[in-house]
Write a protein that holds these residues in place. Structure first.
Motif, PDB file in Angstrom:
ATOM      1  N   ILE A  58       4.374  -5.669   7.581  1.00 13.05           N
ATOM      2  CA  ILE A  58       3.012  -6.221   7.627  1.00 13.05           C
ATOM      3  C   ILE A  58       2.246  -5.783   6.379  1.00 13.05           C
ATOM      4  O   ILE A  58       1.591  -6.593   5.726  1.00 13.05           O
ATOM      5  CB  ILE A  58       2.259  -5.742   8.891  1.00 13.05           C
ATOM      6  CG1 ILE A  58       2.873  -6.335  10.154  1.00 13.05           C
ATOM      7  CG2 ILE A  58       0.781  -6.104   8.805  1.00 13.05           C
ATOM      8  CD1 ILE A  58       2.321  -5.726  11.438  1.00 13.05           C
ATOM      9  N   ARG A  59       2.312  -4.503   6.064  1.00 11.68           N
ATOM     10  CA  ARG A  59       1.582  -3.957   4.907  1.00 11.68           C
ATOM     11  C   ARG A  59       1.935  -4.688   3.621  1.00 11.68           C
ATOM     12  O   ARG A  59       1.058  -5.056   2.846  1.00 11.68           O
ATOM     13  CB  ARG A  59       1.897  -2.471   4.727  1.00 11.68           C
ATOM     14  CG  ARG A  59       1.341  -1.591   5.820  1.00 11.68           C
ATOM     15  CD  ARG A  59       1.668  -0.128   5.594  1.00 11.68           C
ATOM     16  NE  ARG A  59       0.933   0.332   4.432  1.00 11.68           N
ATOM     17  CZ  ARG A  59       1.444   1.129   3.505  1.00 11.68           C
ATOM     18  NH1 ARG A  59       2.673   1.563   3.592  1.00 11.68           N
ATOM     19  NH2 ARG A  59       0.713   1.501   2.481  1.00 11.68           N
ATOM     20  N   TYR A  60       3.223  -4.865   3.383  1.00 11.85           N
ATOM     21  CA  TYR A  60       3.632  -5.487   2.127  1.00 11.85           C
ATOM     22  C   TYR A  60       3.322  -6.979   2.104  1.00 11.85           C
ATOM     23  O   TYR A  60       2.970  -7.522   1.051  1.00 11.85           O
ATOM     24  CB  TYR A  60       5.109  -5.205   1.844  1.00 11.85           C
ATOM     25  CG  TYR A  60       5.320  -3.759   1.457  1.00 11.85           C
ATOM     26  CD1 TYR A  60       4.796  -3.258   0.273  1.00 11.85           C
ATOM     27  CD2 TYR A  60       5.988  -2.878   2.293  1.00 11.85           C
ATOM     28  CE1 TYR A  60       4.951  -1.926  -0.081  1.00 11.85           C
ATOM     29  CE2 TYR A  60       6.155  -1.547   1.954  1.00 11.85           C
ATOM     30  CZ  TYR A  60       5.633  -1.079   0.764  1.00 11.85           C
ATOM     31  OH  TYR A  60       5.770   0.242   0.422  1.00 11.85           O
ATOM     32  N   ILE A 104       0.751  -8.527   3.656  1.00 17.45           N
ATOM     33  CA  ILE A 104      -0.690  -8.735   3.456  1.00 17.45           C
ATOM     34  C   ILE A 104      -1.103  -8.257   2.062  1.00 17.45           C
ATOM     35  O   ILE A 104      -2.027  -8.820   1.459  1.00 17.45           O
ATOM     36  CB  ILE A 104      -1.534  -8.072   4.575  1.00 17.45           C
ATOM     37  CG1 ILE A 104      -2.958  -8.635   4.593  1.00 17.45           C
ATOM     38  CG2 ILE A 104      -1.542  -6.576   4.476  1.00 17.45           C
ATOM     39  CD1 ILE A 104      -3.065 -10.087   4.943  1.00 17.45           C
ATOM     40  N   ALA A 105      -0.402  -7.282   1.506  1.00 10.87           N
ATOM     41  CA  ALA A 105      -0.685  -6.871   0.124  1.00 10.87           C
ATOM     42  C   ALA A 105      -0.374  -8.012  -0.841  1.00 10.87           C
ATOM     43  O   ALA A 105      -1.101  -8.221  -1.819  1.00 10.87           O
ATOM     44  CB  ALA A 105       0.129  -5.626  -0.241  1.00 10.87           C
ATOM     45  N   ASP A 106       0.690  -8.774  -0.552  1.00  7.11           N
ATOM     46  CA  ASP A 106       1.010  -9.941  -1.383  1.00  7.11           C
ATOM     47  C   ASP A 106      -0.068 -11.010  -1.279  1.00  7.11           C
ATOM     48  O   ASP A 106      -0.383 -11.678  -2.257  1.00  7.11           O
ATOM     49  CB  ASP A 106       2.365 -10.532  -0.996  1.00  7.11           C
ATOM     50  CG  ASP A 106       3.536  -9.697  -1.484  1.00  7.11           C
ATOM     51  OD1 ASP A 106       3.325  -8.819  -2.349  1.00  7.11           O
ATOM     52  OD2 ASP A 106       4.669  -9.931  -1.010  1.00  7.11           O
ATOM     53  N   VAL A 107      -0.632 -11.178  -0.095  1.00  7.56           N
ATOM     54  CA  VAL A 107      -1.739 -12.134   0.066  1.00  7.56           C
ATOM     55  C   VAL A 107      -2.933 -11.673  -0.764  1.00  7.56           C
ATOM     56  O   VAL A 107      -3.569 -12.462  -1.454  1.00  7.56           O
ATOM     57  CB  VAL A 107      -2.120 -12.306   1.556  1.00  7.56           C
ATOM     58  CG1 VAL A 107      -3.400 -13.117   1.703  1.00  7.56           C
ATOM     59  CG2 VAL A 107      -0.977 -12.951   2.334  1.00  7.56           C
ATOM     60  N   HIS A 108      -3.225 -10.383  -0.718  1.00  4.77           N
ATOM     61  CA  HIS A 108      -4.352  -9.837  -1.474  1.00  4.77           C
ATOM     62  C   HIS A 108      -4.119  -9.889  -2.983  1.00  4.77           C
ATOM     63  O   HIS A 108      -5.080  -9.844  -3.752  1.00  4.77           O
ATOM     64  CB  HIS A 108      -4.656  -8.396  -1.035  1.00  4.77           C
ATOM     65  CG  HIS A 108      -5.503  -8.328   0.189  1.00  4.77           C
ATOM     66  ND1 HIS A 108      -6.844  -8.061   0.145  1.00  4.77           N
ATOM     67  CD2 HIS A 108      -5.194  -8.513   1.500  1.00  4.77           C
ATOM     68  CE1 HIS A 108      -7.334  -8.072   1.376  1.00  4.77           C
ATOM     69  NE2 HIS A 108      -6.352  -8.345   2.213  1.00  4.77           N
ATOM     70  N   ALA A 109      -2.877  -9.992  -3.402  1.00  2.00           N
ATOM     71  CA  ALA A 109      -2.565 -10.049  -4.836  1.00  2.00           C
ATOM     72  C   ALA A 109      -2.836 -11.433  -5.429  1.00  2.00           C
ATOM     73  O   ALA A 109      -2.832 -11.588  -6.645  1.00  2.00           O
ATOM     74  CB  ALA A 109      -1.100  -9.679  -5.067  1.00  2.00           C
ATOM     75  N   ASN A 110      -3.107 -12.423  -4.593  1.00  2.00           N
ATOM     76  CA  ASN A 110      -3.378 -13.771  -5.092  1.00  2.00           C
ATOM     77  C   ASN A 110      -4.726 -13.766  -5.809  1.00  2.00           C
ATOM     78  O   ASN A 110      -5.770 -13.529  -5.194  1.00  2.00           O
ATOM     79  CB  ASN A 110      -3.399 -14.767  -3.935  1.00  2.00           C
ATOM     80  CG  ASN A 110      -3.472 -16.196  -4.389  1.00  2.00           C
ATOM     81  OD1 ASN A 110      -4.233 -16.543  -5.281  1.00  2.00           O
ATOM     82  ND2 ASN A 110      -2.669 -17.046  -3.759  1.00  2.00           N
ATOM     83  N   PRO A 111      -4.738 -14.046  -7.108  1.00  2.00           N
ATOM     84  CA  PRO A 111      -5.982 -13.931  -7.868  1.00  2.00           C
ATOM     85  C   PRO A 111      -6.987 -15.049  -7.621  1.00  2.00           C
ATOM     86  O   PRO A 111      -8.157 -14.911  -7.984  1.00  2.00           O
ATOM     87  CB  PRO A 111      -5.500 -13.960  -9.329  1.00  2.00           C
ATOM     88  CG  PRO A 111      -4.231 -14.730  -9.281  1.00  2.00           C
ATOM     89  CD  PRO A 111      -3.603 -14.416  -7.946  1.00  2.00           C
ATOM     90  N   ALA A 115       2.802   2.839  -1.274  1.00  2.00           N
ATOM     91  CA  ALA A 115       3.835   3.175  -0.289  1.00  2.00           C
ATOM     92  C   ALA A 115       3.498   4.449   0.470  1.00  2.00           C
ATOM     93  O   ALA A 115       3.800   4.559   1.656  1.00  2.00           O
ATOM     94  CB  ALA A 115       5.189   3.309  -0.978  1.00  2.00           C
ATOM     95  N   ARG A 116       2.859   5.403  -0.192  1.00  2.00           N
ATOM     96  CA  ARG A 116       2.499   6.664   0.460  1.00  2.00           C
ATOM     97  C   ARG A 116       1.175   6.607   1.198  1.00  2.00           C
ATOM     98  O   ARG A 116       0.851   7.502   1.968  1.00  2.00           O
ATOM     99  CB  ARG A 116       2.442   7.784  -0.571  1.00  2.00           C
ATOM    100  CG  ARG A 116       3.802   8.315  -0.927  1.00  2.00           C
ATOM    101  CD  ARG A 116       3.683   9.478  -1.884  1.00  2.00           C
ATOM    102  NE  ARG A 116       4.368   8.993  -3.069  1.00  2.00           N
ATOM    103  CZ  ARG A 116       3.993   9.112  -4.327  1.00  2.00           C
ATOM    104  NH1 ARG A 116       2.989   9.751  -4.640  1.00  2.00           N
ATOM    105  NH2 ARG A 116       4.651   8.606  -5.312  1.00  2.00           N
TER     106      ARG A 116
END
Length: 159
Positions: A67-69, A71-78, A36-37
């Motif tokens: 947008i940040r959150y 795309i972060a969820d997309v990147h969290a897909n293992p 977040a920071r």
């Protein structure tokens, strides 16, 4: 004697579970606050938006954080990193995310409020599509994941 041993083992196991849960909560909170920071638009890649957008309440700053959150969820897909084609599609999506964020930055600098509203409305529509993507990707076949990421990237670039 056996009763005392059972009680001691039970207490040790309970303390271990409690300690593990406390550590998990602390570590999760630390990682969330760190992201977040940060100024990362995509995890590990700093964005070009003003640093104050991490806490600002302006519409463009809020859209930037959405947008940040997303795309972060997309990147969290293992599953994605295990397939080169899916990883390439995610990289294309990352590029589209940077392009959309650049458009947000440009819109924030407009003096014409009407034009700014039109651009932010278009960006918000695209961001809504991006926010739906992570749940579509979970447990979807790789071909579907690739198609969905490319479709969303195309939508983001069309703004």
């Amino acid at each position: 004697m056996i009763a005392v041993l059972v009680i001691v083992v039970t207490i040790v196991v309970a303390l271990a579970v409690l300690g593990g849960a406390a550590w998990f909560a602390w570590d999760s909170d630390r990682r969330v606050k760190k992201f977040a920071r940060s100024t990362d638009l995509v995890p590990g890649q700093p964005g070009r938006a003003p640093g104050e957008w991490t806490t600002a309440t302006s519409r463009e700053a809020l859209l930037h954080r959405r947008i940040r959150y997303a795309i972060a969820d997309v990147h969290a897909n293992p599953a994605i990193p295990h397939y080169p084609e899916a990883l390439a599609a995610r990289d294309r999506l990352d590029g589209a995310v940077f392009d959309l964020d650049d458009k947000l930055i440009a819109a924030s600098e407009l003096g014409d409020d009407e034009e700014k509203t039109v651009r932010l409305d278009a960006a918000e529509s695209a961001i809504s599509v991006l926010e739906e993507l992570p749940k579509k990707l979970w447990e979807a076949p790789t071909d579907t994941q690739i198609a969905d990421m490319d479709k969303v990237a195309s939508t983001l670039q069309g703004v």
